[in-house]
Write a protein that holds these residues in place. Structure first.
Motif, PDB file in Angstrom:
ATOM      1  N   LEU A  19      36.678  33.118  41.192  1.00 65.19           N
ATOM      2  CA  LEU A  19      35.822  31.817  41.129  1.00 65.19           C
ATOM      3  C   LEU A  19      35.041  31.681  42.317  1.00 65.19           C
ATOM      4  N   GLY A  20      35.532  32.397  43.489  1.00 62.92           N
ATOM      5  CA  GLY A  20      34.949  32.302  45.107  1.00 62.92           C
ATOM      6  C   GLY A  20      35.300  30.739  45.557  1.00 62.92           C
ATOM      7  N   ALA A  21      36.293  30.103  45.022  1.00 62.15           N
ATOM      8  CA  ALA A  21      36.714  29.035  45.747  1.00 62.15           C
ATOM      9  C   ALA A  21      37.490  29.274  46.833  1.00 62.15           C
ATOM     10  N   ARG A  22      37.926  28.147  47.718  1.00 60.86           N
ATOM     11  CA  ARG A  22      38.518  28.547  48.933  1.00 60.86           C
ATOM     12  C   ARG A  22      39.443  27.725  49.184  1.00 60.86           C
ATOM     13  N   THR A  23      40.797  28.459  49.290  1.00 63.30           N
ATOM     14  CA  THR A  23      42.184  27.595  49.388  1.00 63.30           C
ATOM     15  C   THR A  23      43.308  28.784  49.871  1.00 63.30           C
ATOM     16  N   ASN A  24      44.219  28.207  50.764  1.00 64.23           N
ATOM     17  CA  ASN A  24      45.397  28.672  51.140  1.00 64.23           C
ATOM     18  C   ASN A  24      46.579  28.272  50.221  1.00 64.23           C
ATOM     19  N   THR A  25      47.463  29.037  50.146  1.00 59.80           N
ATOM     20  CA  THR A  25      48.602  28.551  49.247  1.00 59.80           C
ATOM     21  C   THR A  25      49.287  27.318  50.023  1.00 59.80           C
ATOM     22  N   GLU A  26      49.033  26.249  49.362  1.00 58.86           N
ATOM     23  CA  GLU A  26      49.417  25.003  50.001  1.00 58.86           C
ATOM     24  C   GLU A  26      51.122  24.848  49.637  1.00 58.86           C
ATOM     25  N   THR A  55      34.693  40.251  41.034  1.00 64.20           N
ATOM     26  CA  THR A  55      35.010  38.920  41.488  1.00 64.20           C
ATOM     27  C   THR A  55      33.948  38.303  42.173  1.00 64.20           C
ATOM     28  N   ALA A  56      33.962  37.039  42.731  1.00 66.45           N
ATOM     29  CA  ALA A  56      32.791  36.223  42.909  1.00 66.45           C
ATOM     30  C   ALA A  56      31.956  36.479  44.290  1.00 66.45           C
ATOM     31  N   GLU A  57      32.628  37.214  45.237  1.00 66.95           N
ATOM     32  CA  GLU A  57      32.011  36.956  46.501  1.00 66.95           C
ATOM     33  C   GLU A  57      31.312  38.463  46.946  1.00 66.95           C
ATOM     34  N   ALA A  58      32.174  39.374  47.158  1.00 66.61           N
ATOM     35  CA  ALA A  58      31.683  40.537  47.868  1.00 66.61           C
ATOM     36  C   ALA A  58      30.734  41.201  46.674  1.00 66.61           C
ATOM     37  N   THR A  59      29.406  41.539  47.064  1.00 64.19           N
ATOM     38  CA  THR A  59      28.610  42.254  46.155  1.00 64.19           C
ATOM     39  C   THR A  59      28.788  43.949  46.382  1.00 64.19           C
ATOM     40  N   SER A  60      29.558  44.644  47.342  1.00 60.93           N
ATOM     41  CA  SER A  60      29.756  46.037  47.544  1.00 60.93           C
ATOM     42  C   SER A  60      30.967  46.145  48.282  1.00 60.93           C
ATOM     43  N   VAL A  61      31.661  47.406  48.335  1.00 63.93           N
ATOM     44  CA  VAL A  61      32.667  47.508  49.199  1.00 63.93           C
ATOM     45  C   VAL A  61      32.493  47.347  50.572  1.00 63.93           C
ATOM     46  N   ASP A  62      31.250  47.763  51.032  1.00 67.65           N
ATOM     47  CA  ASP A  62      30.984  47.552  52.250  1.00 67.65           C
ATOM     48  C   ASP A  62      30.663  46.313  52.643  1.00 67.65           C
ATOM     49  N   HIS A  63      30.180  45.175  51.889  1.00 69.20           N
ATOM     50  CA  HIS A  63      30.092  44.081  52.233  1.00 69.20           C
ATOM     51  C   HIS A  63      31.380  43.361  52.336  1.00 69.20           C
ATOM     52  N   ALA A  64      32.377  43.587  51.319  1.00 74.32           N
ATOM     53  CA  ALA A  64      33.926  43.212  51.252  1.00 74.32           C
ATOM     54  C   ALA A  64      34.448  43.580  52.420  1.00 74.32           C
ATOM     55  N   LEU A  65      34.613  44.643  53.144  1.00 77.36           N
ATOM     56  CA  LEU A  65      34.804  45.364  54.291  1.00 77.36           C
ATOM     57  C   LEU A  65      34.290  44.767  55.661  1.00 77.36           C
ATOM     58  N   ASN A  66      33.086  44.174  55.221  1.00 75.05           N
ATOM     59  CA  ASN A  66      32.252  43.468  56.341  1.00 75.05           C
ATOM     60  C   ASN A  66      31.791  44.763  57.346  1.00 75.05           C
ATOM     61  N   GLY A  67      31.644  45.844  56.663  1.00 68.54           N
ATOM     62  CA  GLY A  67      30.980  47.153  57.377  1.00 68.54           C
ATOM     63  C   GLY A  67      32.145  47.786  58.116  1.00 68.54           C
ATOM     64  N   ILE A  68      33.244  47.404  58.056  1.00 65.59           N
ATOM     65  CA  ILE A  68      34.165  48.190  58.841  1.00 65.59           C
ATOM     66  C   ILE A  68      35.346  49.040  57.689  1.00 65.59           C
ATOM     67  N   ARG A  69      34.861  50.284  57.508  1.00 66.63           N
ATOM     68  CA  ARG A  69      35.763  50.978  56.304  1.00 66.63           C
ATOM     69  C   ARG A  69      36.903  51.447  57.048  1.00 66.63           C
ATOM     70  N   PRO A  70      38.281  51.177  56.657  1.00 64.41           N
ATOM     71  CA  PRO A  70      39.198  51.925  57.114  1.00 64.41           C
ATOM     72  C   PRO A  70      39.518  53.319  56.832  1.00 64.41           C
ATOM     73  N   GLU A  71      40.049  54.277  57.686  1.00 69.41           N
ATOM     74  CA  GLU A  71      40.134  55.496  57.633  1.00 69.41           C
ATOM     75  C   GLU A  71      40.619  56.094  56.305  1.00 69.41           C
ATOM     76  N   ASP A  72      41.765  55.482  55.747  1.00 65.56           N
ATOM     77  CA  ASP A  72      42.346  55.837  54.597  1.00 65.56           C
ATOM     78  C   ASP A  72      42.365  54.551  53.556  1.00 65.56           C
ATOM     79  N   ALA A  73      42.194  55.110  52.162  1.00 69.30           N
ATOM     80  CA  ALA A  73      42.219  54.162  51.124  1.00 69.30           C
ATOM     81  C   ALA A  73      43.840  54.293  50.555  1.00 69.30           C
TER      82      ALA A  73
END
Ligand code: F3S
Length: 413
Positions: free
Chosen positions: A151-158, A253-271
């Motif tokens: 849903l793209g809502a924002r919560t921590n586990t309270e 899911t609701a927020e990231a439109t691409s893998v790069d978007h989800a990672l904020n452009g910082i790709r880890p070396e390994d998956a």
């Protein structure tokens, strides 16, 4: 609020939130109008304090206050999560009339301060569907990844105390997943195994929790719509073996439109790659408490079943008979049980010898049928917890395998 302008309960709640926010490193609080917590009390609580006065119990157990104060109404839209008893089937749970009465009084009290008695771990199935970007204070670990991710809502586990304080103040610390910069993925995950059924999503989720603990994954390569029921099970599984509060699946899911978007452009070396041997290892682990194949208890509905699951179980049981000596319970929110009843599915399940339960679950209510030694479930979460809580051995598999076990009293993997 801290100065007591809105009463001592609000002052105590605000003091708790400020101390909590300091520990989290929050610079400020954020307003919330969506709180899901668990403040039901029962005999265990009243025995400790030697009173059944609801304000005293709420002050101590929900606000952590040393002296009782009069509790003021909730300032935010607030819901009670799952509770300890089914208001229709409490005798089946083995509860006394006194315990039942005390829990009823507790629910009435919470309702009187403005809390909706949803009594489910899946508020999003019965009317509480937060919007994208909405700041929430939710407590249930299987619901948190659902509303953060789908849903793209924002919560921590309270927790019990922070949600109670949020109810009274309509505030929660602005920390963790409330901040955009903390919502980017830290890990890239791929699967070499096709994942489509609810069972497969549960196994995949449990493996993710094992490996990621509290990190945020982006899952690459899943296309097309995914059944929300499967993702309900997925989130519950990953929050049993781990604490994954948010995941991204671009296109699902609701927020990231691409893998790069989800990672904020910082790709880890390994998956991280989920392989067939990982699948088998999870299934083996989740069946590891069972020392045999005789089954005397079947539990479906963790997290609480949605209507499709209840209808499917009714279809599988229609015209058949659960084996003598086997107890079959399916758990769902009480609002959905009512719909299932009007749709005729409760009748079908009961004719077969099963029960549709609501408001609670064996792990939370800490109950199993008398003498139950080994249960079968289609829930990775329930089989993770129940053997530890109740000492009952567990088998984990598909819904069909669980229904078959109920009909025959035997587990066939
Ligand atoms: Fe809900 Fe109980 Fe499972 S709270 S997620 S049915 S352990």
């Amino acid at each position: 609020m801290t100065e007591g302008d809105q009463g001592p309960a609000v002052a105590g709640a605000m003091d708790l939130l400020i101390r909590y926010g300091d520990i989290l490193g929050a610079e400020r609080l954020v307003e919330t109008n969506n709180v899901c917590g668990a403040s039901i009390y029962g005999p265990r609580h009243s025995r400790v304090l030697g009173t059944t006065d609801p304000d005293t119990l709420f002050s101590e157990f929900s606000l952590d206050l040393r002296s009782p104060v009069p509790i003021t109404p909730a300032a935010a839209h607030s819901c009670q999560l799952i509770g300890p008893r089914d208001h229709e089937n409490w005798e089946l749970q083995g509860l006394s009339a006194q315990t039942n009465d005390e829990i009823t009084r507790s629910e009435r009290y919470l309702a009187s301060i403005g809390v909706s008695i949803l009594n489910t771990c899946t508020p999003y199935q019965v009317g509480n569907v937060p919007g994208r970007g909405e700041h929430c204070a939710w407590m249930e670990s299987s619901a948190v990844p659902y509303i953060n991710s789908l849903l793209g809502a924002r919560t921590n586990t309270e927790g019990r105390e922070s949600t109670a304080a949020a109810m009274l103040t309509a505030r929660i610390p602005y920390a963790g997943l409330h901040l955009t910069e903390n919502r980017y993925a830290t890990h890239l995950v791929r699967t070499a195994v096709p994942i489509s059924t609810m069972f497969e999503w549960s196994v995949f989720g449990y493996w993710m929790g094992w490996h990621l603990r509290d990190q945020i994954p982006v899952i690459e390569g899943i296309t097309g719509p995914v059944d929300p029921i499967a993702l309900k099970q997925f989130g519950a599984a990953m929050n049993s073996s781990g604490d994954v509060e948010l995941y991204h699946m671009p296109g699902v899911t609701a927020e990231a439109t691409s893998v790069d978007h989800a990672l904020n452009g910082i790709r880890p070396e390994d998956a991280l790659v989920f392989e067939a041997r990982d699948f088998d290892a999870v299934v083996e682990h989740l069946n590891s408490t069972a020392t045999g194949d005789d089954i005397d208890f079947v539990m479906i509905g963790c997290p609480h079943a949605n209507l499709d699951q209840v209808r499917e179980v009714a279809r599988l049981l229609d015209g058949r008979r659960i084996k003598d000596g086997v107890t079959f319970w399916i758990f769902t929110p009480s609002a959905l049980r009512e719909v299932a009843r009007r749709s005729g599915w409760v009748d079908v399940i009961e004719r077969a010898g099963g029960r549709v339960m609501a408001d609670t679950c064996p792990a939370i209510g800490q109950f199993v049928p008398p003498g139950a030694k080994r249960f079968a479930t289609d829930s990775a979460k329930q089989v993770h917890y129940l053997p530890q809580i109740m000492g009952t051995e567990g088998r984990f598999g598909t819904t069909e395998a669980c229904v078959e076990a109920a009909l025959t009293g035997r587990w066939v993997a």
